[in-house]
Design an enzyme around this catalytic site. Structure first.
Site, PDB file in Angstrom:
ATOM      1  N   TYR A 160      -0.627   0.275  10.340  1.00 17.65           N
ATOM      2  CA  TYR A 160      -0.916  -0.897   8.534  1.00 17.65           C
ATOM      3  C   TYR A 160       0.228  -0.352   8.184  1.00 17.65           C
ATOM      4  CZ  TYR A 160      -2.574  -1.807   4.436  1.00 17.65           C
ATOM      5  OH  TYR A 160      -3.288  -2.565   3.632  1.00 17.65           O
TER       6      TYR A 160
ATOM      7  N   SER B  12       0.728  -1.325  -0.005  1.00 17.38           N
ATOM      8  CA  SER B  12       0.345  -0.302   0.079  1.00 17.38           C
ATOM      9  C   SER B  12       0.810   1.125  -0.261  1.00 17.38           C
ATOM     10  CB  SER B  12      -1.394   0.195   1.497  1.00 17.38           C
ATOM     11  OG  SER B  12      -1.539   1.501   1.583  1.00 17.38           O
TER      12      SER B  12
END
Length: 248
Positions: A160, A146
């Site tokens: 994350y 990501s």
């Protein structure tokens, strides 16, 4: 071009969204696909969809953080397909507790989940398939990441982002170790995807240069390239698939 007949792929987190798009795309190019998901019903549904479309697929539900379960599943896939896994796409990356929230508000008990699934999950999966790839002299490892790994945000993504940064580092070093054996390892870093709903998502979408969110088909097409023979001189790279929202 991008023909994958004769290859066996394992896609983790493939029961929905981008993972399902990856599994469908690989199967459409001829690969036999092992569809993994933590939820058995989701894995089974995607596998049935692929088979109904004329492809070859089997569901393999397991938890990527459980090393023994990963090894058992990979052995099952080898038996089912009569061939070892030579394309691994580690897409699973959302823990049951996503760990979203500003860091100072998060209890330490929530720190481990994102790291376990992203970093140790990847290590478990790579470890289970990499020896066969190296012995055969050919293999493809694709890690889904990501933009949060390299771009800071105030949206409560510190856990994350840290986990994704960690796995990107792992793949970068792994690519150098495996290159002499004919095995490539690359990372595909995704921007905002269409499965993320809400008013805030719509607002962010308007700021993407291509003026739309990513789709499972977008991700599947990129993975097909990374898994192909045509990508044989590409390894150790992080490719941004984000509609131009971040350039590098």
């Amino acid at each position: 071009m991008f023909e994958l007949s004769g290859h066996a792929a394992l896609v983790t987190g493939a029961g929905q969204n981008a993972g399902a798009g990856i599994a469908r795309a690989l199967a459409a190019q001829g690969a036999a696909v092992a569809v993994n998901d933590l939820v058995a019903e989701r894995a089974e549904a995607v596998a049935k969809e692929i088979v109904a479309a004329g492809g070859r697929a089997v569901p393999v539900p397991f938890d990527v953080t459980d090393r023994e379960a990963v090894v058992t599943a990979v052995s099952k896939v080898k038996s089912e397909f009569g061939a070892h896994v030579d394309v691994l796409v580690h897409n699973a990356g959302i823990a049951a507790d996503f760990g979203q929230g500003h860091f100072r508000t998060l209890d330490p008990s929530r720190w481990r989940g994102p790291v376990e699934i992203n970093l140790f999950g990847a290590m478990n999966c790579v470890s289970a398939v990499v020896d066969d790839m190296c012995e055969a002299g050919w293999g493809r490892i694709v890690q889904i990441s990501s933009g949060a790994a390299r771009v800071g945000s105030d949206q409560g993504l510190s856990l994350y982002g840290a986990a994704k940064s960690g796995v990107e580092g792992f793949i970068r070093h792994l690519s150098q170790e495996l290159a002499p054996s004919g095995v490539t390892a690359n990372t595909l870093a995704l921007g905002l995807q269409s499965n993320v709903a809400g008013a805030a998502t719509e607002m962010f979408a308007k700021k993407i240069p291509l003026r739309r969110l990513g789709t499972p088909e977008d991700v599947g097409a990129a993975v097909v390239y990374l898994a192909s023979v045509e990508a044989s001189w590409l390894t150790g790279q992080i490719l941004n698939l984000n509609g131009g929202s971040v350039t590098s």
